[in-house]
Design a protein around this motif. Sequence first.
Motif, PDB file in Angstrom:
ATOM      1  N   GLN A  23       0.831  -1.211   0.000  1.00 11.35           N
ATOM      2  CA  GLN A  23       0.000   0.000   0.000  1.00 11.35           C
ATOM      3  C   GLN A  23       0.866   1.263   0.000  1.00 11.35           C
ATOM      4  O   GLN A  23       1.847   1.341   0.743  1.00 11.35           O
ATOM      5  N   HIS A  53      -0.691   4.610  -0.241  1.00 11.61           N
ATOM      6  CA  HIS A  53      -1.516   5.783   0.058  1.00 11.61           C
ATOM      7  C   HIS A  53      -1.011   6.490   1.306  1.00 11.61           C
ATOM      8  O   HIS A  53      -0.426   5.871   2.190  1.00 11.61           O
ATOM      9  N   ARG A  86       6.983  -1.210  -5.344  1.00 10.75           N
ATOM     10  CA  ARG A  86       5.974  -0.139  -5.225  1.00 10.75           C
ATOM     11  C   ARG A  86       6.653   1.165  -4.814  1.00 10.75           C
ATOM     12  O   ARG A  86       7.664   1.150  -4.113  1.00 10.75           O
ATOM     13  N   ARG A 112      -7.397   3.189  -9.685  1.00  9.92           N
ATOM     14  CA  ARG A 112      -6.351   3.605  -8.735  1.00  9.92           C
ATOM     15  C   ARG A 112      -5.829   2.398  -7.959  1.00  9.92           C
ATOM     16  O   ARG A 112      -6.561   1.454  -7.705  1.00  9.92           O
ATOM     17  N   PRO A 113      -4.530   2.447  -7.552  1.00 12.30           N
ATOM     18  CA  PRO A 113      -3.992   1.294  -6.810  1.00 12.30           C
ATOM     19  C   PRO A 113      -4.559   1.191  -5.389  1.00 12.30           C
ATOM     20  O   PRO A 113      -4.641   0.099  -4.842  1.00 12.30           O
ATOM     21  N   SER A 114      -4.958   2.324  -4.802  1.00 11.08           N
ATOM     22  CA  SER A 114      -5.383   2.301  -3.404  1.00 11.08           C
ATOM     23  C   SER A 114      -6.896   2.298  -3.255  1.00 11.08           C
ATOM     24  O   SER A 114      -7.587   3.087  -3.896  1.00 11.08           O
ATOM     25  N   PHE A 115      -7.402   1.441  -2.389  1.00 12.89           N
ATOM     26  CA  PHE A 115      -8.807   1.417  -1.997  1.00 12.89           C
ATOM     27  C   PHE A 115      -9.776   1.227  -3.159  1.00 12.89           C
ATOM     28  O   PHE A 115     -10.911   1.687  -3.111  1.00 12.89           O
ATOM     29  N   GLN A 168      -7.556  -3.837  -4.697  1.00 11.70           N
ATOM     30  CA  GLN A 168      -7.651  -4.699  -3.511  1.00 11.70           C
ATOM     31  C   GLN A 168      -7.961  -6.147  -3.854  1.00 11.70           C
ATOM     32  O   GLN A 168      -7.466  -7.044  -3.203  1.00 11.70           O
TER      33      GLN A 168
END
Lengths: 116, 245
Positions: A52, A54, A75, B157-160, B165
């Motif tokens: 992740q 973000h 990443r 988008r990669p996030s959320f 996911q």
Amino acid sequence: MIKVEEIQRRLQLEIAAGEKGLDKEVTSGYCGDLLSDVMANAEPGALWFTVQSHQNIVAVAVLRELAGIILVNGRVPDEDTKAKAEEEGIPILLSPRPSYRLAGQLYGLGIGRIEE
Amino acid sequence: MRAFKADLHIHSCLSPCADLDMSPRAIVETSLERGLEIIAVCDHNSAENVGAAMRAGSQRGIHVLPGMEINSSEEVHTLALFDSEMQALKMQELIYRHLRGTNRPELFGDQVVANEFDEVEGFNDRLLIGATQLGLDRVVKEVHRLGGLTIASHVDRPSFSILGQLGFIPPDLELDGLELSPHLSPGAAKVKLPEVGGFTLVTFSDAHFLDDIGQRTTSFMLEAPNLAEIRMALREESGRKVVGH
């Protein structure tokens, strides 16, 4: 006691942000890609391996008093993630390798090892 | 029937990550300035500012849909859109029963509940940025049960996002549409993300600052600006459809 800086050198990690936090002590490690899981289970002083990127990962690290964050599998952090990490002094380190291998290396250094 | 310009993904000052200038009234005024006709206020896991936005909207002549951006247990963000404040608040009740934790404003940001006159009513102290314990499948079902629509947020988008996911879109998940982030056009998405094939694609601003509002919109061909018509447009029924981004 091993500091983030030493882990960074030994695991050949690239420093992306939060350099001023490199002297934090590392006492454990945690692998997790769900922020809610890390928030609930990571131990203070852990180095966190995740995909992740973000900016909320920095807030999670501060909340759990983690030693730092390692972004795995190549990443890279978002720009606002880096800014937040600088502000909070949370080191963000990068590696092309996957969590399993990195965590294995960390364990090999005796970090968070449980004697059985 | 005519085209209505819509921005159905706008955060208010209740979302910890949104700017404090995003009051319900300011959102309505800015949306009017930008020529929008239908907007939706979708805060993270909460609908406590939608009533104020709807009242401000009806005073000023813009249609405001009550919404929410729900964070499932898989940390997938999904927009839930409703017709009435009551439906949104019922969904909120379910979310709150499955949302743990307390907000830390110094880490995540303030969560301001405001009224339609730009006055602060209070601060929400739940961990709104957190994940609910409801799986995505359950979220979609519950929103539908209440009569709402579900649109997976910023799927590129990669996030959320659902693709970030889960890596794919479960074939039995009855999503009403997919939202693309401002970084990708619908044309490019179809080439770059084969997974989105078969879904109606929409683009909204995901505004966190007043300046973002209306930067990305979707135009719907509708008889009237309401949820039932938007549902028909997403299904391309009886001449209703998406006519532009």
